[in-house]
Design an enzyme around this catalytic site. Structure first.
Site, short mmCIF file in Angstrom:
data_model
loop_
_atom_site.label_atom_id
_atom_site.label_comp_id
_atom_site.label_asym_id
_atom_site.label_seq_id
_atom_site.Cartn_x
_atom_site.Cartn_y
_atom_site.Cartn_z
N GLU A 1 0.80 -1.23 0.00
CA GLU A 1 0.00 0.00 0.00
C GLU A 1 0.84 1.28 0.00
O GLU A 1 0.54 2.22 -0.73
CB GLU A 1 -0.95 0.02 1.20
N HIS B 1 -9.94 -4.68 11.00
CA HIS B 1 -10.59 -4.52 9.70
C HIS B 1 -11.88 -3.71 9.78
O HIS B 1 -12.68 -3.74 8.86
CB HIS B 1 -10.90 -5.89 9.09
#
Lengths: 461, 350
Positions: free
Chosen positions: A195, A264
């Site tokens: 990322e 998450h």
């Protein structure tokens, strides 16, 4: 001409120091870069190098002298072709001239009263989009997002999509379904799981004039990349005096999905909305998703586009027009009402509407506002609503402390204090990492009944 | 793939590094006498600029952090001579030399250092954050290593646009341990992006020596995991830099993917102006200055090769002194930015 050498500052905070040692004496030739003396500060001893060349004509500050002020002349150099004696004679004049020079140069920032201009320019929200009277199609949020990208990619060949699993896998959540087939591997790019790297790569491509859409599989993983998002994408325009625009969209699902636990399941709305230099959008409906994503891709600035996994499969009516684009920075009144204003964004808009239906049965007529844009923030629409309802409830999935609701409450203190008949009430996720167990997860996230309770509390009913 | 050059670990002064690319002397037709003189001019311009910047810092006219490039001049001057047209350049915060080598105006750079409206960023960026679209200079980045993915993205755009332009992406030995550097190398190799990574190994990441920071101190080998060819170069010799740079740039331009150059160089000054540099000995610094100085080295080539005489070099020096004097003058008299500038350039078109 004689050249005065001044006591240097060796750090931004140094005002005086000790001249510890001379490395040259009168009559020595000095070259650029040569160490001529040592200076001691409270932090360190440092060597002073000559900048100008010449011969040492006079030493004005003997070694061992403490408290020598920054910019005081410490020695005099005779320039090439000048005699040491002449230079020394000219010294006092040169020294005072040097002092005068420095003060003229306006070196140290002067303490000035804060200028009147130091207030942000007032930017009013754009006009609301006209009500759509044309044909509509029934689309899921997922399809609306894909259509928005496809239409913009057809329109501008500088637009490309990159991210994990966006191409061959057709999107981890199938948002990019079909895009690889239509646009090919040059413009729909599977990245490694990296990322920070691909977010930065996207920023570089945007600086070079391309228009990247960077998909994060979820915004939780964008924490790996947040330095590139904030420090590179959002600040470089300012730091370059307007040269380095960064037209990039960072998009992906944000907030809790279902039973995926704390790492998450986080809402980043207030994190990004805090930062100047970019736009932060959070659509609820498929029409929001399509119209705002198209606007985001066309916008010349970095845009954070916060989607929601649970909404991906929900269907809404969407204007059937490839030129349907929504204004960035305009909230939408989803349900007009007169008793209480409920302000929300993303998935919580749906819950707020459900709550409003329930409240109506109890005789409370709630107005539901869908923020859509968190930066810029449409204060005006909310203030106008409060003038009508005099009561405000904010609803967000993220944590309460320093959240969007906190900002909303502060904005209303500034702009709607006199219109409020009750304190602003915040409904938010609990101030804990999101638990996995189904019952605990439900308790940790705002539910319709929490919104009803808050609305009834501010209405005192 | 170029063979990594073995180097003894813990060696205090890696004297003359053996580059796989041979340093070519003035007899070599690939570097004309005029080019050699240009290199001398450009290196001296950077040296004098930095000395003056240090002086203005000492007078309180430059604030904050100020990282000087003195000692490393051969790296940017040599590399700049290998690129053309729309090739892009990006580096970290030790960036003054890169900007001057790219042809940016010393006045605009110096005025940015003093925080004035005439600076490249209108006084809003400072020493570490300057840019020039005109010169394809993409900054000036303050976060160690952050320029590497961005430079890789510039290479991505070069390839996407279909030309054969190349991205020169500079980083220091300190940045060579950042994760995002390796994320970038992986993508650059995976997608065969036209980028040359130039590690300016000045032997210290702030106060920590390479030996104390990197498990493998041969930084040119740090791309091996991705199959990126790497080469160690004598970064104190502008001709060695140019020779290695030409090869690396050609490699990237040909579509063969990234290339890694490790420039063995040395900064004479501290990490920033406020660094007393106690982590290295005075002898080490003196030895580099007296034995390995890149400008003295080229000066000797010019004199010995009878390309320029003392008088000619003195004239170059005088011309540069004037340029720098003018830049310093401009930087002190350009007005401070208007308070209204607080609110400009936050967003495009808003």
């Amino acid at each position: 001409m004689s050249i005065p050498v001044l006591m240097p500052a060796l750090s931004p905070t140094m005002t005086e120091g000790k001249l510890a040692k001379w490395h040259v004496k009168v009559g020595d030739a000095v070259k650029s870069g040569q160490v001529i003396c040592e200076i001691e500060t409270d932090k360190a001893t440092m060597e002073v190098e000559a900048v100008d060349e010449g011969t040492v004509a006079q030493i004005l500050v003997p070694e061992g002298t403490e408290g020598v002020a920054v910019n005081a002349p410490i020695c005099i150099l005779a320039a090439e072709g000048e005699s040491v004696a002449d230079a020394a004679k000219a010294a006092p004049a040169a020294a005072s001239a040097a002092k005068a020079d420095v003060s003229n140069a306006a070196g140290a920032p002067k303490a000035e009263p804060p200028p009147a201009l130091a207030a942000p320019p007032v930017v009013s929200a754009p006009a609301a989009e006209p009500e759509w009277k044309g044909k509509t199609v029934r689309l899921t949020v997922r399809e609306a997002l894909r259509d928005a990208m496809a239409e913009e990619m057809r329109r501008d060949d500088k637009v490309f999509l990159m991210g994990e699993e966006v191409a061959q896998y057709q999107g981890a959540y199938k948002v990019s379904q079909g895009l690889l087939d239509e646009f090919g591997a040059k413009r729909v790019i599977d990245t490694p799981i990296t990322e920070h790297g691909f977010a930065g790569l996207g920023v570089g491509a945007a600086f070079a004039g391309l228009r990247p859409i960077v998909e994060f599989m979820t915004f939780n993983f964008a924490m790996q990349a947040i330095d590139q998002i904030i420090n590179s994408a959002s600040k470089t325009l300012y730091m370059s005096g307007g040269q380095m625009g960064c037209p990039i969209v960072f998009r992906g699902p944000n907030g809790a999905a279902s039973r995926v636990a704390a790492q998450h399941s986080q809402c980043y709305a207030s994190w990004y909305a805090h930062c100047p230099g970019m736009r932060v959008l959070a659509p609820w409906s498929a029409a929001d998703a399509k119209g705002l994503l198209k606007a985001a891709i066309r916008d010349p600035n970095p845009v954070i586009f916060l989607e929601n996994e649970i909404l991906y499969g929900q269907q809404f009516d969407v204007p059937d027009d490839p030129d349907f684009v929504l204004p960035i920075g305009k909230a939408k009144i989803e349900r007009p009402g007169k008793d209480v204003t409920i302000v929300s964004f993303s998935i919580m808009v749906g819950k707020a509407l459900q709550a409003a239906d329930e409240l109506a049965k109890k005789g409370i007529d709630a107005e539901v506002i869908n923020l859509r844009s968190l930066r810029p923030f449409d204060t005006e629409t909310i203030v106008n609503s409060i003038k009508k309802t005099n009561r405000l409830v904010s609803v967000e999935e993220g944590w309460p402390f320093a959240g969007i609701g906190s900002e909303l409450a502060a904005q209303m203190m500034d702009h709607a204090f006199d219109w409020l008949d009750a304190p602003v009430k915040r409904v938010a996720g609990l101030d804990i990492p999101l638990p996995y167990a189904a019952n605990l997860e439900r308790l940790a996230l705002p539910q319709v009944e929490n919104i009803i309770e808050a609305a009834r509390a501010v209405c005192n009913r | 793939m170029a063979k990594p050059v073995a180097k003894a670990k813990g060696e205090t002064l890696p004297a003359k590094t053996k580059s796989a690319s041979k340093s070519r002397g003035p007899g070599d037709n690939s570097v004309s006498p005029d080019q050699l003189k240009t290199f001398y001019h450009d290196m001296l311009l950077i040296r004098r600029f930095e000395e003056r910047a240090g002086q203005l810092y000492g007078m309180g006219l430059i604030g904050g952090f100020c990282h000087l490039y003195i000692g490393q001049e051969a790296v940017v001057v040599g590399m700049q001579s290998t690129i053309r047209g729309k090739d892009s350049i990006i580096t970290s915060y030790r960036d003054h030399g890169h900007m001057l080598a790219a042809g940016m105006d010393p006045k605009g750079v110096m005025a940015e250092l003093t925080g004035r409206s005439g600076g490249y960023s209108k006084g809003k960026g400072g020493s570490m954050h300057m840019f020039s679209r005109e010169k394809n200079f993409f900054g000036g980045h303050g976060i160690v290593g952050a320029q590497v993915p961005i430079g890789t993205g510039l290479a991505f755009a070069h390839k996407y646009n279909g030309g054969n332009d190349v991205s020169l992406t500079y980083l220091g030995d300190g940045a060579a341990n950042q994760g995002q550097v390796y994320e970038s190398m992986n993508m650059a190799a995976l997608w065969k992006l036209p980028v040359v990574y130039i590690i300016e190994n000045n032997r210290y990441g702030m106060g920590t020596s390479v030996e104390r920071a990197s498990a493998v101190t041969e930084l040119h080998r740090h791309g091996e995991a991705f199959g990126i060819p790497g080469e160690e170069v004598d970064g104190m010799d502008v001709l060695a830099v140019r020779a290695a740079g030409e090869k690396a740039v050609e490699h990237a331009r040909s579509g063969a993917g990234p290339y890694l150059l490790e420039m063995q160089t040395y900064r004479y000054r501290g990490h920033s102006m406020s660094d007393p540099a106690k982590y290295r000995s005075k002898e080490e610094v003196d030895k580099y200055r007296s034995e390995r100085d890149p400008i003295d080295h080229l000066r000797k080539i010019l004199i010995d090769g009878k390309i320029a005489d003392e008088a000619a070099l003195k004239a170059v020096d005088a011309e540069i002194r004037k340029t720098i004097g003018d830049a310093a003058e401009y930087a002190q008299h350009s007005p401070e930015p208007d308070p209204s500038e607080l609110w400009t350039d936050v967003l495009v078109g808003a």
